[in-house]
Design an enzyme around this catalytic site. Structure first.
Site, PDB file in Angstrom:
ATOM      1  N   GLU A   1       1.178   5.712  12.884  1.00 43.31           N
ATOM      2  CA  GLU A   1      -0.151   5.312  13.330  1.00 43.31           C
ATOM      3  C   GLU A   1      -0.235   3.820  13.637  1.00 43.31           C
ATOM      4  O   GLU A   1      -0.848   3.411  14.604  1.00 43.31           O
ATOM      5  CB  GLU A   1      -1.179   5.640  12.236  1.00 43.31           C
ATOM      6  CG  GLU A   1      -1.651   7.055  12.273  1.00 43.31           C
ATOM      7  CD  GLU A   1      -2.410   7.355  13.556  1.00 43.31           C
ATOM      8  OE1 GLU A   1      -3.534   6.852  13.692  1.00 43.31           O
ATOM      9  OE2 GLU A   1      -1.870   8.073  14.411  1.00 43.31           O
ATOM     10  N   ASP A   2       0.357   3.008  12.778  1.00 46.34           N
ATOM     11  CA  ASP A   2       0.080   1.572  12.837  1.00 46.34           C
ATOM     12  C   ASP A   2       1.196   0.721  13.406  1.00 46.34           C
ATOM     13  O   ASP A   2       1.033  -0.470  13.594  1.00 46.34           O
ATOM     14  CB  ASP A   2      -0.241   1.052  11.425  1.00 46.34           C
ATOM     15  CG  ASP A   2      -1.491   1.705  10.871  1.00 46.34           C
ATOM     16  OD1 ASP A   2      -2.257   2.251  11.672  1.00 46.34           O
ATOM     17  OD2 ASP A   2      -1.678   1.667   9.654  1.00 46.34           O
TER      18      ASP A   2
ATOM     19  N   ASP B   1      -3.097   8.480  -0.940  1.00 51.88           N
ATOM     20  CA  ASP B   1      -3.467   7.410  -0.006  1.00 51.88           C
ATOM     21  C   ASP B   1      -4.930   7.038  -0.218  1.00 51.88           C
ATOM     22  O   ASP B   1      -5.300   5.868  -0.355  1.00 51.88           O
ATOM     23  CB  ASP B   1      -3.239   7.939   1.423  1.00 51.88           C
ATOM     24  CG  ASP B   1      -3.655   6.961   2.504  1.00 51.88           C
ATOM     25  OD1 ASP B   1      -3.393   5.753   2.340  1.00 51.88           O
ATOM     26  OD2 ASP B   1      -4.233   7.413   3.518  1.00 51.88           O
TER      27      ASP B   1
ATOM     28  N   HIS C   1       4.037   6.643   5.505  1.00 54.42           N
ATOM     29  CA  HIS C   1       2.887   7.417   5.998  1.00 54.42           C
ATOM     30  C   HIS C   1       2.050   6.720   7.051  1.00 54.42           C
ATOM     31  O   HIS C   1       1.365   7.372   7.829  1.00 54.42           O
ATOM     32  CB  HIS C   1       2.006   7.917   4.843  1.00 54.42           C
ATOM     33  CG  HIS C   1       1.050   6.899   4.292  1.00 54.42           C
ATOM     34  ND1 HIS C   1       1.372   6.067   3.252  1.00 54.42           N
ATOM     35  CD2 HIS C   1      -0.221   6.579   4.645  1.00 54.42           C
ATOM     36  CE1 HIS C   1       0.336   5.281   2.983  1.00 54.42           C
ATOM     37  NE2 HIS C   1      -0.637   5.579   3.814  1.00 54.42           N
TER      38      HIS C   1
ATOM     39  N   ASP D   1     -26.304  13.263 -25.778  1.00 51.97           N
ATOM     40  CA  ASP D   1     -26.431  14.017 -27.023  1.00 51.97           C
ATOM     41  C   ASP D   1     -25.413  15.134 -27.112  1.00 51.97           C
ATOM     42  O   ASP D   1     -25.195  15.716 -28.166  1.00 51.97           O
ATOM     43  CB  ASP D   1     -27.836  14.638 -27.121  1.00 51.97           C
ATOM     44  CG  ASP D   1     -28.791  13.676 -27.804  1.00 51.97           C
ATOM     45  OD1 ASP D   1     -28.295  12.652 -28.314  1.00 51.97           O
ATOM     46  OD2 ASP D   1     -29.997  13.959 -27.811  1.00 51.97           O
TER      47      ASP D   1
ATOM     48  N   HIS E   1       0.826  -1.219   0.000  1.00 52.50           N
ATOM     49  CA  HIS E   1       0.000   0.000   0.000  1.00 52.50           C
ATOM     50  C   HIS E   1       0.863   1.273   0.000  1.00 52.50           C
ATOM     51  O   HIS E   1       0.717   2.107  -0.907  1.00 52.50           O
ATOM     52  CB  HIS E   1      -0.992  -0.035   1.162  1.00 52.50           C
ATOM     53  CG  HIS E   1      -1.621   1.289   1.472  1.00 52.50           C
ATOM     54  ND1 HIS E   1      -2.447   1.954   0.579  1.00 52.50           N
ATOM     55  CD2 HIS E   1      -1.523   2.089   2.557  1.00 52.50           C
ATOM     56  CE1 HIS E   1      -2.833   3.099   1.115  1.00 52.50           C
ATOM     57  NE2 HIS E   1      -2.282   3.207   2.314  1.00 52.50           N
TER      58      HIS E   1
HETATM   59 MN    MN Z   1      -2.572   4.639   4.035  1.00 46.16          MN
END
Ligand code: MN
Length: 728
Positions: A95-96, A158, A91, A278, A67
């Site tokens: 967060e993860d 993203d 990125h 049209d 990703h």
């Molecule tokens: Mn992401």
């Protein structure tokens, strides 16, 4: 939390994808425009991201790292720099995964870390409502938070990749993400002029939000595509031929409509599919702006233009910087033909908007970081009219903030409020409701308790703590910025001051009347009216306010009311006035002696300030007594029910040794007393003793005594006293 950042372990599962090979092919093809040194940065960003996301998979079953690589790859279509591409690879790691922003800064530098942090911040805020005005505020909030335009470009890439891979997630989630894309991200992309991106985001959202309508329209379009192509070809041949006759060199191409734009047209204008179809669209790209007008003239001579459909976006560009001539002609079969005429440069800008600066910049005109920050150039794209088709030039002209006047924050229910820049929690409280403002005592900002004066930032979630008995504090006026807050606080204080002044005036007058063996209750309405008239005042309350604020002397008024000559009145035993506990009203506590309940006190009626309460032993009182009219002095006493906190300054001299300040502060805190200020007397510098002035808040003399007792017990303390300022 990102939309797709689901970390799942799928033991034993093999997707057959080799992330390194995916990265290598990306680096050597799409990102090949980077210099070798930049390739190095990109590679180490990849290694970091790969390790951080190891063991995480997407809903599709692919390794998660595919990703971020895809997001970085999307950014190469705009030729973004190595910082932006590295940040795209990283990125989702903050967060993860367990990697901190500080670690990123140490490994990849501040620029990359800032970009990653910017994207993470955007990921944290969520949009709840589908209301139009709210969506607009949310978009502004996102833009205002992306201090650097690359942050929003990474976020958009993203989102695009997530939209492209939406097939793998549950339909309900796909619909929610699609609605958000239509409401928030596609309009932001449009505002930045990223037309190609808008088309793709909208079509993907349409497909997942309304799968049935999408399928039907897609099939219809498919059926007529062949015929349409033919017709378009014939049209563009005719147009090209006429332009050649006029000596205009041009590239003519047919424009295919996107499914979503067809759908919108049908829904908004209540027309049928065939009515939409049209209409044919052609684009004419020429060398320069004057040639655009030449081409326009040529085409108007080929087919008749439809009245009122001509738009000159070259002279007056759209807000996002878009430029073109638009005209609609009666085509050869009676069908309308929509034509856009523009230069090559305008065309690039129309397709890629803000990103065209990376894509088409000359090598020598590298953009500085200041230029990249939105404060300067998003403003141009969003708000200003551009005279020059060379966007690079207008970049230099403006130096203003992107929404300079506003800050966007959330209510606990997810509503977004736009407040003036610099707004505090109190401004927020008044914006929610004037009752909330009047009763606020504290704020919770992003779940943490914060003082009311805290300045709010974009994206803050604010909750106000109220108390039924609380009321506005005059000190708020020193920091609120919104007109609404200011107005309500002032109004409250005016009412309070007026009421209290009436009340105080009445008590002063009553006291004066007592000297003549009368009291205020005896005064009839006619008497009030009569004396007010004599003194040129509106009525009883106005007269009492004048007494309460010291503009008139109670004794004088009493004499006038009772028609007593000055000589006849004896100044005996006036009795005491009781001081109640209102803040911001007509009674003031002198700062020179800082009286607290329990202190023997005396009142001085000051012109304009009203009743000022001093302690009996105040040096200022002694000094003033000699030169102030006796009738201005009033005996006062504390109300037994006195509530609230009073400020007192305590001067402590103690042996100078490490930690002594903390010891003193602890002794004060142990008496359950707040310290609102500390200052150290500089005169002691270098001596064996140190003198500290503590400003504390006490309810009364008893509490103050327990503070002093606690301090006196300390072996370090050599001298201790309430501080008096004889100057005031
Ligand atoms: Mn992401």
């Amino acid at each position: 939390m990102t939309a797709f950042a689901k970390a799942e372990r799928r033991d034993g599962e093999s997707s057959g994808i080799d992330p390194l090979a995916v990265f290598e092919s990306f680096a050597s093809s799409s990102a090949a425009y980077l210099k070798p040194a930049d390739q190095g940065l990109l590679r180490s960003a990849y290694q970091c991201a790969e390790a951080a996301h190891a063991g995480q998979y997407r809903a599709s079953g692919e390794p998660y790292i595919t990703h971020p690589i895809a997001v970085a790859e999307l950014l190469t279509r705009w030729h973004l720099d190595a910082h932006a591409l590295s940040a795209a690879l990283l990125h989702d790691v903050v967060e993860d995964t367990g990697i901190s922003s500080a670690e990123l800064a140490a490994r990849f530098g501040d620029k990359v870390a800032d970009l990653v942090e910017g994207v993470s911040k955007l990921d944290k805020i969520h949009f709840a409502s589908r209301e139009q005005a709210q969506a607009e505020n949310f978009r502004k909030m996102l833009l205002a938070m992306s201090r650097d335009v690359r942050v929003i470009l990474i976020k958009l890439a993203d989102r695009l990749h997530n939209m492209r891979t939406l097939g793998a997630v549950k339909p309900e989630k796909a619909r929610r993400v699609s609605a958000e894309t239509l409401d928030i991200y596609a309009p932001i992309a449009r505002r930045l002029g990223l037309a190609t991106l808008v088309d793709e985001l909208e079509d993907l959202s349409f497909r997942h939000l309304y799968p049935d309508r999408y399928r039907v329209l897609d099939a219809e379009l498919h059926k007529m595509r062949g015929r349409r192509r033919e017709a378009l070809q014939r049209l563009s041949d005719a147009v090209g031929g006429r332009l050649a006759d006029y000596g205009v060199e041009a590239e003519v191409s047919g424009r295919e409509k996107t499914l979503y734009s067809i759908y919108r047209k049908m829904a908004d204008k209540h027309v049928s599919f065939s009515q939409v179809m049209d209409i044919y669209g052609l684009r004419v790209v020429v060398r320069d702006a004057p040639t655009c007008y030449l081409a326009l003239g040529a085409l108007h001579s080929l087919y008749k233009p439809i009245h009122g459909k001509f738009k000159d976006y070259i002279a007056i560009p759209k807000a996002n910087g878009y430029q073109s001539l638009h005209t609609t002609l009666f085509g050869p079969f009676g069908n309308p033909v929509e034509i856009q005429i523009r230069t090559q440069e305008m065309h690039r800008f129309a397709e890629t908007g803000v990103a065209s600066h990376w894509l088409y910049r000359k090598p020598e005109s590298a953009l500085s970081d200041i230029q990249l920050s939105t404060t300067r150039w998003l403003q141009n794209l969003l708000e200003t009219q551009i005279d020059s088709p060379d966007a690079g030039e207008f970049l230099e002209q403006l130096k203003v903030d992107l929404f300079p006047g506003e800050v966007y924050v959330f209510t606990p229910k997810g509503r977004i409020l736009a407040l003036p820049r610099g707004a505090t929690a109190v401004d927020f409280a008044y914006a929610v409701h004037s009752d909330i403002g009047d009763r606020c005592i504290a704020a919770r900002i992003n779940d943490e308790l914060a003082p009311l004066r805290t300045e709010l930032k974009n994206g803050d979630r604010v909750e106000i703590v109220t108390a039924a008995t609380a009321s506005p504090n005059p000190r708020w006026l020193s920091f609120v910025v919104s007109g609404k807050a200011r107005q309500h606080i002032r109004h409250f204080l005016r009412t309070l001051k007026f009421e209290e002044s009436v009340d105080l005036g009445e008590r002063l007058l009553d006291q004066a009347l007592h000297a003549f063996h009368h009291h205020v209750g005896e005064i009839s309405a006619r008497q009030w009216q009569h004396i007010a008239h004599q003194l040129n005042l509106g009525g009883r309350d106005e007269l009492l306010v004048e007494i309460g604020t010291g503009k008139r002397q109670a004794l004088e008024v009493a004499r006038q009311l009772l028609r007593i000559d000055e000589a006849a009145g004896a100044l005996t035993n006036l009795g005491a006035i009781t001081v109640h506990d209102r803040e911001g009203g007509a009674i003031e506590y002198a700062s020179c002696c800082q009286p607290v309940p329990g202190d023997p006190i005396i009142g001085l009626i000051d012109r304009g300030r009203g009743l000022v309460v001093h302690t009996h032993d105040c040096a200022a009182v002694r000094r003033k007594r000699r030169r102030t009219d006796a009738s201005r002095w009033v005996d006062v006493e504390w109300d037994a029910q006195m509530a609230g906190l009073f400020t007192v300054t305590v001067r402590v001299t103690a042996a100078h040794k490490p930690g002594v300040l903390a010891t003193l502060a602890r002794a004060i805190a142990e008496a359950e007393t707040n310290i609102s200020g500390v200052s150290v007397d500089e005169a002691d510098t270098g001596s064996a003793y140190t003198t500290v002035l503590f400003t504390i808040e006490v309810a009364n003399r008893v509490q103050l005594a327990s503070v002093l007792r606690n301090l006196r017990k300390l072996p370090e303390v050599v001298r201790l006293a309430r501080a008096r300022n004889s100057q005031a």
